[in-house]
Each structure stands twice: as structure tokens, then as C-alpha cells.
Design an enzyme around this catalytic site. Structure first.
Site, mmCIF file in Angstrom:
data_model
loop_
_atom_site.group_PDB
_atom_site.id
_atom_site.type_symbol
_atom_site.label_atom_id
_atom_site.label_comp_id
_atom_site.label_asym_id
_atom_site.label_seq_id
_atom_site.Cartn_x
_atom_site.Cartn_y
_atom_site.Cartn_z
ATOM 1 N N HIS A 46 -46.044 77.532 65.831
ATOM 2 C CA HIS A 46 -44.525 76.720 65.981
ATOM 3 C C HIS A 46 -43.559 76.867 64.937
ATOM 4 C CE1 HIS A 46 -42.915 72.473 65.240
ATOM 5 N NE2 HIS A 46 -42.752 72.790 66.460
ATOM 6 N N ASP A 75 -36.796 78.727 68.787
ATOM 7 C CA ASP A 75 -35.799 77.794 69.518
ATOM 8 C C ASP A 75 -34.461 78.395 69.468
ATOM 9 O OD1 ASP A 75 -37.555 75.527 69.791
ATOM 10 O OD2 ASP A 75 -37.786 75.470 67.848
ATOM 11 N N HIS A 88 -33.966 75.517 65.292
ATOM 12 C CA HIS A 88 -34.546 74.370 66.009
ATOM 13 C C HIS A 88 -33.687 73.643 66.661
ATOM 14 C CE1 HIS A 88 -36.540 70.523 66.661
ATOM 15 N NE2 HIS A 88 -37.448 71.359 67.464
#
Length: 345
Positions: A46, A75, A88
Site C-alpha cells: 500500500h 496513486d 496519494h
């Protein structure tokens, strides 16, 4: 100490019993059970190795790779000159020093949007551990010290080149997991972010359903747009806990998702609440599996987990093997890799 049924023993029984466990409803909740072999379950880093280094930085990508991730998340947002970068948020102030370097470049809402800065300007910033903008303190205490060392915001191409280069030098085949951030916002700013991202992916060979990539988005319109453009890459519909996503977790919503996506990425609280109680008898997981959709929930953090678990490892084992998710997003790649290895992967 949490006490759970030994679901793997149930899975050794007949397929009829497994199907019954998926649909059984009684006073005691049933577990969906694992629908994929352990070897097929994946670990998704992540925001790269964000539990150990500032998120979405190249050192964090290298660390996530070294820790054994199957996929590493990117992202993706765009700069003013249309270059996909990996950060992100659709703003910069939570993970860079943009407020100090360009104090007068925020919009009226006080946010500093990447699409207002050229790539050269973004590269002049120092990336850092995520900041709580209300307190200016680190969002997660005990992680990499705020302001220590020197990091920069990478481009999507730079991350891909690092991962592919490591694939060559190690012989592994680690995949990428880009999320298109703020599709609707980017279109409002005049950018066709889907086409720009697809062009970068195609440049690096991600062009077929077999490519080692998942593209994710919270916006159904984004994923449907990708399909309309002829994209055959695996797509994941993200599902947050906000009310606007409630329709997606219904049978009709899952039916619709199955027409354009290959899986779902729900927040964990769509599966279990913060006290470890199943949501709707785990119907989201079983319903997705019944429609051939993979389930990759987010986000698993050892420094931010429900108190009903005695350890982070217990939480991971519960979601992987008792509930039966196919993969999960975690800030702590090494622990998830170890849990799967201990289970026989």
C-alpha cells in the site's frame, strides 16, 4: 484472544458444504471461506513500503519489492504539463514541503494541486512522511521521522522502470497496481487522465488482460471509460465506507461492477466493523466471489487496527483464510508475506 472457527478444515469437506457455508444464515455468522489456493493470494504494498519509509517514494518502492510484495501500488495524478506522478492525493501539502517552497501557489481552498505545478516544480519539492494538516504532526507516530533524509515525488514512469528493472535483476515478476486519482477532477481541469495513464502503461508493455497490473479507481465512470476506450487490463472498483458507495455493495451493484471490472477493493469496514462483527454476514465477499470478482480490501496497518485482534498477524490470517479475501493492501508488506509463507505459500 479472538476465537475463530477453523475454516480451512471446513474447506476440506465437500463442495456442497462450502457452498452452504457461503449462503448459510443463522444466529451465528458464517464465514465465506477461502475461494482461492494460498498460492494465489497476493500481498499489495500500500503506497509502497509506507509503514517504513515516506509513501510513494522510490526508496519505499525498492523496500516494498525487497520485502516480497506481489504488487506495488501507485496513486497517479497529473502535473500541469500532463505528466503522471505518484502521490496519494490530488493535492501536495500532506506529503511534501510545497507550502514552504511555493507559499503563494495554493488555490482559494488552501490546497496545492499537482495540476497547478510543472513536473520540474514538483521535482524541486521534498517528499516526506504524511502530515496531519490539522496539527502539522506526523499522521502516524513511530514511523519514519518527519523531515529526515531527502526524498522526491516520482513519476509513474520512474516507478515502473524501477520495478521492471528489479524484475530483470532478481528474476521475480512483481506487478504494479496504479490508482487513477480524481478522474472527474482531472477532466474538469482539461486532462484525459485515463488516456495519459494508458499511454504510459502501454509504453512499458502493460497492454493485455495477462499483464501484471491492476488499475483501480473509486469512480465507476473512470473504469467504464477505460473499458469504452478498449482497455482490456484488469480493473478494480474501489469501495469506501461513505454512503455514496452503498449502492455498489448491493446485489444489483455487484452485478453492475461485474460488467466492467475484475474485482473490488472495499475498505475493511465494509466486511467487518471495528469490533470484529461481520457486516451483513460477509455478503460482500461471498457476493463478489459468486460473480467472479476478486476481493482486495484496504488498508491493513499494524499501528492502526481494531482492538478485537490480539496481533496484526491474527488480523491478516483472519481476512486471508477465515473470510477468504484474495489479496489485501498493507503498509507492512513483510508481515503479510510471512503470514502467507507460514500458511504454505
Amino acid at each position: 484472544m479472538r476465537r475463530l472457527p477453523h475454516v480451512r478444515l471446513l474447506l476440506a469437506l465437500t463442495p456442497v458444504l462450502v457452498l452452504l457455508s457461503l449462503g448459510w444464515a443463522s444466529a451465528a455468522p458464517s464465514m465465506p471461506g477461502s475461494t482461492a489456493p494460498i498460492s494465489a493470494k497476493i500481498v499489495i504494498a500500500h503506497r509502497s513500503a509506507s509503514g517504513y519509509l515516506p509513501e510513494h517514494t522510490l526508496p519505499a518502492v525498492a523496500m516494498a519489492y525487497a520485502l516480497g510484495a506481489d504488487y506495488i501500488e501507485q496513486d497517479v495524478v497529473l502535473t500541469r504539463d500532463g505528466v503522471p506522478i505518484v502521490v496519494h492525493d490530488i493535492y501536495l501539502e500532506a506529503t511534501t514541503d510545497v507550502r514552504q517552497v511555493f507559499p503563494n501557489r495554493g488555490r482559494l481552498d488552501g490546497k496545492y494541486y499537482p495540476c497547478d505545478f510543472t513536473l520540474a516544480e514538483v521535482k524541486s519539492l521534498r517528499a516526506c512522511e504524511r502530515i496531519d494538516l490539522k496539527t502539522n504532526a506526523p499522521a502516524f507516530s513511530g514511523r519514519f521521522p518527519l523531515g529526515a533524509s531527502k526524498f522526491e515525488v516520482p513519476t509513474l514512469a520512474e516507478e515502473i522502470e524501477l520495478i521492471q528493472g528489479l524484475n530483470v535483476s532478481t528474476g521475480r515478476n512483481v506487478g504494479i497496481y496504479p490508482e487513477i486519482k480524481g478522474s472527474g477532477f482531472h477532466h474538469q481541469q482539461g486532462f484525459d487522465i485515463e488516456q495519459i495513464v494508458l499511454d504510459v502503461l502501454a509504453k512499458y508493455g502493460y497492454i493485455s488482460p495477462e499483464s501484471k497490473v491492476f488499475i483501480q479507481s473509486f469512480e465507476p465512470a473512470c473504469l467504464k471509460r477505460l473499458r469504452a476506450m478498449g482497455c482490456t487490463l484488469p480493473l478494480i472498483q474501489l469501495i469506501s465506507g461513505s454512503a455514496e458507495f452503498n449502492a455498489l455493495v448491493t446485489p444489483a451493484g455487484l452485478d453492475d461492477i461485474a460488467t466492467y471490472a475484475n474485482g473490488i477493493g472495499p475498505v475493511t469496514t465494509r466486511i467487518e466493523d471495528s469490533k470484529g462483527r461481520p457486516v451483513d454476514n460477509y455478503s460482500l465477499v461471498s457476493g463478489a466471489h459468486q460473480r467472479g470478482l476478486a476481493v482486495h480490501p484496504y488498508t491493513f496497518r499494524k499501528d492502526s487496527m481494531p482492538s478485537c485482534f490480539s496481533s496484526f498477524e491474527e488480523m491478516l490470517r483472519h481476512f486471508y483464510f477465515d473470510i477468504g479475501v484474495d489479496g489485501l493492501f498493507t503498509d507492512f508488506t513483510d508481515i503479510a508475506v510471512r503470514v502467507l509463507k507460514e500458511a504454505g505459500r
